[in-house]
Write a protein that holds these residues in place. Structure first.
Motif, mmCIF file in Angstrom:
data_model
loop_
_atom_site.group_PDB
_atom_site.id
_atom_site.type_symbol
_atom_site.label_atom_id
_atom_site.label_comp_id
_atom_site.label_asym_id
_atom_site.label_seq_id
_atom_site.Cartn_x
_atom_site.Cartn_y
_atom_site.Cartn_z
ATOM 1 N N LEU A 99 43.877 47.945 45.708
ATOM 2 C CA LEU A 99 42.696 47.180 45.313
ATOM 3 C C LEU A 99 42.118 46.504 46.554
ATOM 4 O O LEU A 99 42.809 45.751 47.228
ATOM 5 N N VAL A 100 40.853 46.816 46.880
ATOM 6 C CA VAL A 100 40.244 46.273 48.099
ATOM 7 C C VAL A 100 39.080 45.320 47.815
ATOM 8 O O VAL A 100 38.669 44.587 48.705
ATOM 9 N N LYS A 101 38.559 45.327 46.599
ATOM 10 C CA LYS A 101 37.464 44.420 46.234
ATOM 11 C C LYS A 101 37.839 43.657 44.967
ATOM 12 O O LYS A 101 38.570 44.152 44.126
ATOM 13 N N VAL A 151 40.736 48.599 36.173
ATOM 14 C CA VAL A 151 41.560 48.152 37.300
ATOM 15 C C VAL A 151 42.894 47.611 36.789
ATOM 16 O O VAL A 151 43.955 47.924 37.346
ATOM 17 N N GLU A 152 42.870 46.831 35.727
ATOM 18 C CA GLU A 152 44.107 46.291 35.176
ATOM 19 C C GLU A 152 44.979 47.382 34.567
ATOM 20 O O GLU A 152 46.203 47.322 34.649
ATOM 21 N N ALA A 153 44.366 48.399 33.980
ATOM 22 C CA ALA A 153 45.126 49.513 33.413
ATOM 23 C C ALA A 153 45.825 50.313 34.512
ATOM 24 O O ALA A 153 46.880 50.915 34.273
ATOM 25 N N LEU A 154 45.265 50.306 35.701
ATOM 26 C CA LEU A 154 45.913 50.950 36.842
ATOM 27 C C LEU A 154 47.089 50.115 37.355
ATOM 28 O O LEU A 154 47.863 50.590 38.172
ATOM 29 N N GLY A 155 47.205 48.883 36.883
ATOM 30 C CA GLY A 155 48.311 48.023 37.276
ATOM 31 C C GLY A 155 47.995 47.137 38.460
ATOM 32 O O GLY A 155 48.893 46.557 39.061
ATOM 33 N N ILE A 202 44.014 41.440 45.137
ATOM 34 C CA ILE A 202 43.433 42.185 46.248
ATOM 35 C C ILE A 202 44.538 42.486 47.259
ATOM 36 O O ILE A 202 45.340 41.620 47.598
ATOM 37 N N GLY A 203 44.582 43.718 47.713
ATOM 38 C CA GLY A 203 45.595 44.132 48.675
ATOM 39 C C GLY A 203 46.838 44.721 48.036
ATOM 40 O O GLY A 203 47.674 45.292 48.721
ATOM 41 N N GLN A 204 46.955 44.576 46.725
ATOM 42 C CA GLN A 204 48.115 45.115 46.016
ATOM 43 C C GLN A 204 48.046 46.636 45.982
ATOM 44 O O GLN A 204 46.971 47.221 45.799
ATOM 45 N N ILE A 205 49.193 47.280 46.153
ATOM 46 C CA ILE A 205 49.275 48.740 46.109
ATOM 47 C C ILE A 205 50.204 49.132 44.970
ATOM 48 O O ILE A 205 51.302 48.586 44.838
ATOM 49 N N MET A 264 35.876 49.811 44.250
ATOM 50 C CA MET A 264 36.790 48.672 44.294
ATOM 51 C C MET A 264 38.180 49.019 44.801
ATOM 52 O O MET A 264 38.944 48.137 45.166
ATOM 53 N N VAL A 265 38.525 50.302 44.788
ATOM 54 C CA VAL A 265 39.866 50.727 45.183
ATOM 55 C C VAL A 265 39.796 51.776 46.277
ATOM 56 O O VAL A 265 38.737 52.352 46.531
#
Length: 58
Positions: free
Chosen positions: A8-10, A23-27, A31-34, A53-54
């Protein structure tokens, strides 16, 4: 099955509800989380919806 790393970059702030939920469904929460997910057509479609955003790492 191959794995894919998504970062997540934005921020989710100010985005439409559909994008926030994707985005939340992707886990992704911060920001910065991989996260590492299986490379399936469903995950690729989710990434395509929020591609502004990613980023895919590697």
């Amino acid at each position: 099955m191959a794995m894919i790393k998504i970062k997540l970059v934005k921020s989710k702030i100010g985005r439409i509800e559909n994008q926030k939920r994707t985005v939340e469904a992707l886990g992704l929460r911060k920001i910065g989380q991989i996260v590492e997910k299986q490379d399936t057509p469903q995950i690729r479609g989710m990434i395509e919806k929020v591609k502004h955003m990613v980023e895919v790492v590697e």
